[in-house]
Write a protein that holds these residues in place. Structure first.
Motif, PDB file in Angstrom:
ATOM      1  N   LEU A 343       0.859  -1.182   0.000  1.00  0.00           N
ATOM      2  CA  LEU A 343       0.000   0.000   0.000  1.00  0.00           C
ATOM      3  C   LEU A 343       0.897   1.233   0.000  1.00  0.00           C
ATOM      4  N   VAL A 344       0.680   2.106  -0.968  1.00  0.00           N
ATOM      5  CA  VAL A 344       1.493   3.310  -1.122  1.00  0.00           C
ATOM      6  C   VAL A 344       0.551   4.505  -1.215  1.00  0.00           C
ATOM      7  N   ILE A 345       0.925   5.605  -0.567  1.00  0.00           N
ATOM      8  CA  ILE A 345       0.126   6.832  -0.606  1.00  0.00           C
ATOM      9  C   ILE A 345       0.922   7.922  -1.313  1.00  0.00           C
ATOM     10  N   ALA A 346       0.294   8.566  -2.275  1.00  0.00           N
ATOM     11  CA  ALA A 346       0.921   9.665  -3.017  1.00  0.00           C
ATOM     12  C   ALA A 346       0.198  10.966  -2.688  1.00  0.00           C
ATOM     13  N   HIS A 347       0.962  12.036  -2.472  1.00  0.00           N
ATOM     14  CA  HIS A 347       0.380  13.323  -2.110  1.00  0.00           C
ATOM     15  C   HIS A 347       0.592  14.393  -3.173  1.00  0.00           C
ATOM     16  N   THR A 348       1.690  14.332  -3.901  1.00  0.00           N
ATOM     17  CA  THR A 348       1.965  15.356  -4.902  1.00  0.00           C
ATOM     18  C   THR A 348       1.450  14.899  -6.272  1.00  0.00           C
ATOM     19  N   PRO A 349       1.209  15.842  -7.188  1.00  0.00           N
ATOM     20  CA  PRO A 349       0.770  15.445  -8.535  1.00  0.00           C
ATOM     21  C   PRO A 349       1.747  14.492  -9.213  1.00  0.00           C
ATOM     22  N   GLU A 350       3.052  14.680  -8.985  1.00  0.00           N
ATOM     23  CA  GLU A 350       4.047  13.800  -9.600  1.00  0.00           C
ATOM     24  C   GLU A 350       3.952  12.392  -9.024  1.00  0.00           C
ATOM     25  N   GLU A 351       3.799  12.298  -7.711  1.00  0.00           N
ATOM     26  CA  GLU A 351       3.666  10.981  -7.074  1.00  0.00           C
ATOM     27  C   GLU A 351       2.393  10.284  -7.530  1.00  0.00           C
ATOM     28  N   MET A 352       1.308  11.042  -7.649  1.00  0.00           N
ATOM     29  CA  MET A 352       0.047  10.436  -8.085  1.00  0.00           C
ATOM     30  C   MET A 352       0.151   9.947  -9.526  1.00  0.00           C
ATOM     31  N   ALA A 353       0.826  10.700 -10.382  1.00  0.00           N
ATOM     32  CA  ALA A 353       1.004  10.268 -11.769  1.00  0.00           C
ATOM     33  C   ALA A 353       1.775   8.956 -11.833  1.00  0.00           C
ATOM     34  N   THR A 354       2.764   8.798 -10.940  1.00  0.00           N
ATOM     35  CA  THR A 354       3.526   7.550 -10.900  1.00  0.00           C
ATOM     36  C   THR A 354       2.638   6.379 -10.511  1.00  0.00           C
ATOM     37  N   LEU A 355       1.785   6.595  -9.503  1.00  0.00           N
ATOM     38  CA  LEU A 355       0.904   5.504  -9.075  1.00  0.00           C
ATOM     39  C   LEU A 355      -0.129   5.155 -10.139  1.00  0.00           C
ATOM     40  N   TRP A 356      -0.619   6.168 -10.859  1.00  0.00           N
ATOM     41  CA  TRP A 356      -1.609   5.909 -11.908  1.00  0.00           C
ATOM     42  C   TRP A 356      -0.999   5.167 -13.089  1.00  0.00           C
ATOM     43  N   SER A 357       0.325   5.058 -13.172  1.00  0.00           N
ATOM     44  CA  SER A 357       0.960   4.429 -14.333  1.00  0.00           C
ATOM     45  C   SER A 357       0.503   2.991 -14.520  1.00  0.00           C
ATOM     46  N   ALA A 358       0.243   2.292 -13.409  1.00  0.00           N
ATOM     47  CA  ALA A 358      -0.223   0.902 -13.529  1.00  0.00           C
ATOM     48  C   ALA A 358      -1.576   0.844 -14.211  1.00  0.00           C
ATOM     49  N   ARG A 359      -2.486   1.751 -13.833  1.00  0.00           N
ATOM     50  CA  ARG A 359      -3.817   1.766 -14.452  1.00  0.00           C
ATOM     51  C   ARG A 359      -3.733   2.208 -15.917  1.00  0.00           C
TER      52      ARG A 359
END
Length: 496
Positions: A343-359
């Motif tokens: 489980l990973v939590i992203a707070h910045t737009p850059e971090e969120m973009a990284t997490l969305w890469s799987a989807r």
């Protein structure tokens, strides 16, 4: 005997009727907004489904009054009329299956009134969803419906199918975010429905009736939309689970606690396997070897409250606390097999973009695996998602059709993707049989055959499985009141 989706004459679409209609329309429309050119007719004879039927005449109105002229002329000459925006639908709803006149709405894209103080905007419905979001964001608002195709789809298309996207889990569907509208019935009469207020019960609710009707009752030309203030902050949680049972239990926990997630998206094990085997850079996706499901959980709200909301949602995603796991931390174990594997939590737009890469890696992966996907968007109660996924796996094996699933887990809206080669007749036949079993399974679980893609022409003949004959009779009667000659989008939405 004709049904409500049939023209009440044997002359519909005849060469003489089309010539007469074209002559009538030429007196009202300039050449650049009225076409019988073969390439134009061909282009506007398809949408994002497998269906195609060329139009006979294509018109590009600029105003409500011009739409009235088009409907009145089509009715006078008994020519079918199909409305469309950008053609992003997957159910054939904007395909002119009986030919005739296609009315393209995407040039009707003006802002008619914007009142931030009342949290509303009135627009022409040919406006692109993303453009609407850009305009209202400048004043600190957003319109919650945000389908995946929002960079291309029109608001009118959203209204036609009640398409909502991932944020419906917190903010509601399109119906809940529209105050009123203006439309043209199949008689050519103008319909003004709804209010400019968030409360109002005068008369019948024609607004909600026309939304989701896929252009079979009227052409929606203007809409007054209810806006929502943009959140101060947001974060994104990505959690991998051993299987869909564990992920579904997490979804139930997430939906049964006070901090409502803004979105809960999921990907099943079959999709994860495809991404492991076919994604361009699978290591970057950080998919655990034993993962059988993925949840993407978005949290939004005020900056001051976001931390506490995120903590509550993280705890729900991880499961009940035990002596072996006293804090909200991931890590499945023999004692707690349903906890997330990571489980990973992203707070910045850059971090969120990284997490969305799987989807975001999923769609190109599906195109790599098969030249065609049949994409259906069924809905079941959240607690029954694992049963549905298990049965979909069995259907896949029975018919040798690869099926992968993802979608909006928070409201049980599952995008079922059958991957086939459309040039292989055996695969096509197997897919049709498998799809019928998918629909029967969904209904047996208390679900419905479409959440936001619409019925169009593709699912029309399956509707009898879900809707009782008595209810269909009432719907036929409603259709006849709005469109007595059956000219509006014939062959769609409800069976004859």
């Amino acid at each position: 005997m004709t049904g409500p989706n049939d023209l009440n004459t044997e002359q519909e679409g005849s060469p003489d009727a089309l010539e007469a209609l074209y002559a009538t329309l030429r007196t009202n429309f300039p050449d650049e907004r009225l076409s019988r050119e073969p390439g134009t007719r061909w282009a506007y004879g398809m949408d994002n489904s497998r269906l195609h039927h060329p139009a006979d005449i294509v018109a590009f109105p600029l105003s409500h009054e011009e739409v009235v002229v088009l409907v009145q002329a089509a009715r006078a000459h008994r020519v079918p009329l199909t409305t469309r925006g950008r053609g992003t639908g997957t159910a054939g709803g904007s395909v002119p299956v009986h030919g005739g006149l296609v009315v393209v709405m995407d040039r009707m894209n003006a802002v008619l009134e914007f009142r931030p103080e009342d949290r509303l905007i009135r627009i022409q419905t040919g406006m692109i969803n993303a453009e609407l979001q850009r305009i209202v964001a400048a004043a600190g608002f957003f319109w919650p419906p945000d389908p995946t195709s929002n960079a291309l789809c029109t608001v009118g298309g959203n209204l036609g199918c009640n398409a909502a996207g991932p944020h419906a889990v917190k903010y509601g569907t399109t119906r809940e975010n529209v105050l009123g509208l203006k439309a043209v019935a199949g008689t050519g009469a103008t319909i003004i429905a709804g209010t400019e207020t968030t409360k109002g019960v005068v008369g019948y609710d024609l607004t909600r009736l026309l939304i989701g009707a896929e252009g079979t009752l009227g052409i929606i030309t203007e809409a007054t939309l209810k806006l929502t203030p943009l959140p101060d902050a947001r974060c994104l949680i990505r959690a991998f689970y051993r299987d869909m049972h564990a992920a579904s239990q997490a979804v139930s926990r997430l939906m049964n606690q006070p901090a409502t997630p803004a979105a809960i998206e999921f990907i099943d094990g079959n999709a994860l396997n495809l991404m492991r085997n076919h994604a361009q850079n699978p290591d970057a996706l950080a998919i655990p070897d034993t993962a059988g499901a993925l949840l993407m959980i978005e949290v939004d709200g005020t900056r001051d409250a976001l931390e506490s909301q995120t903590k509550m949602i993280q705890q729900a995603a991880c499961g009940p606390l035990t002596p072996d796991r006293p804090e909200s931390a991931e890590g499945a174990s023999a004692a707690d097999p349903n906890a997330p594997l990571s489980l990973v939590i992203a707070h910045t737009p850059e971090e969120m973009a990284t997490l969305w890469s799987a989807r975001k890696a999923l769609s190109p992966t599906l195109r790599h695996v098969a030249p065609k996907k049949i994409n259906e968007d069924v809905v079941v109660p959240v607690s029954r998602i694992p049963v549905l996924i298990g049965e979909l796996d069995r259907i896949s094996l029975r018919h040798a059709v690869k099926i992968v699933n993802f979608g909006h887990a928070g409201n049980g809206n599952i995008h079922v993707n059958l991957l086939i080669d459309p040039e292989d007749p055996d695969q096509r036949a197997s897919a049709e049989t498998a799809l019928a079993e998918v629909f029967s399974t969904v209904l047996s679980l208390g679900g419905t055959l479409s959440g936001e893609h619409g019925i169009g022409a593709v699912k029309r003949e399956y509707i009898r499985k879900e809707i009782a004959p008595e209810s269909l009779t009432l719907m036929h009667g409603i259709k006849r009141v709005f469109d007595p000659d059956g000219i509006l989008n014939p062959g769609k939405k409800i069976p004859d």
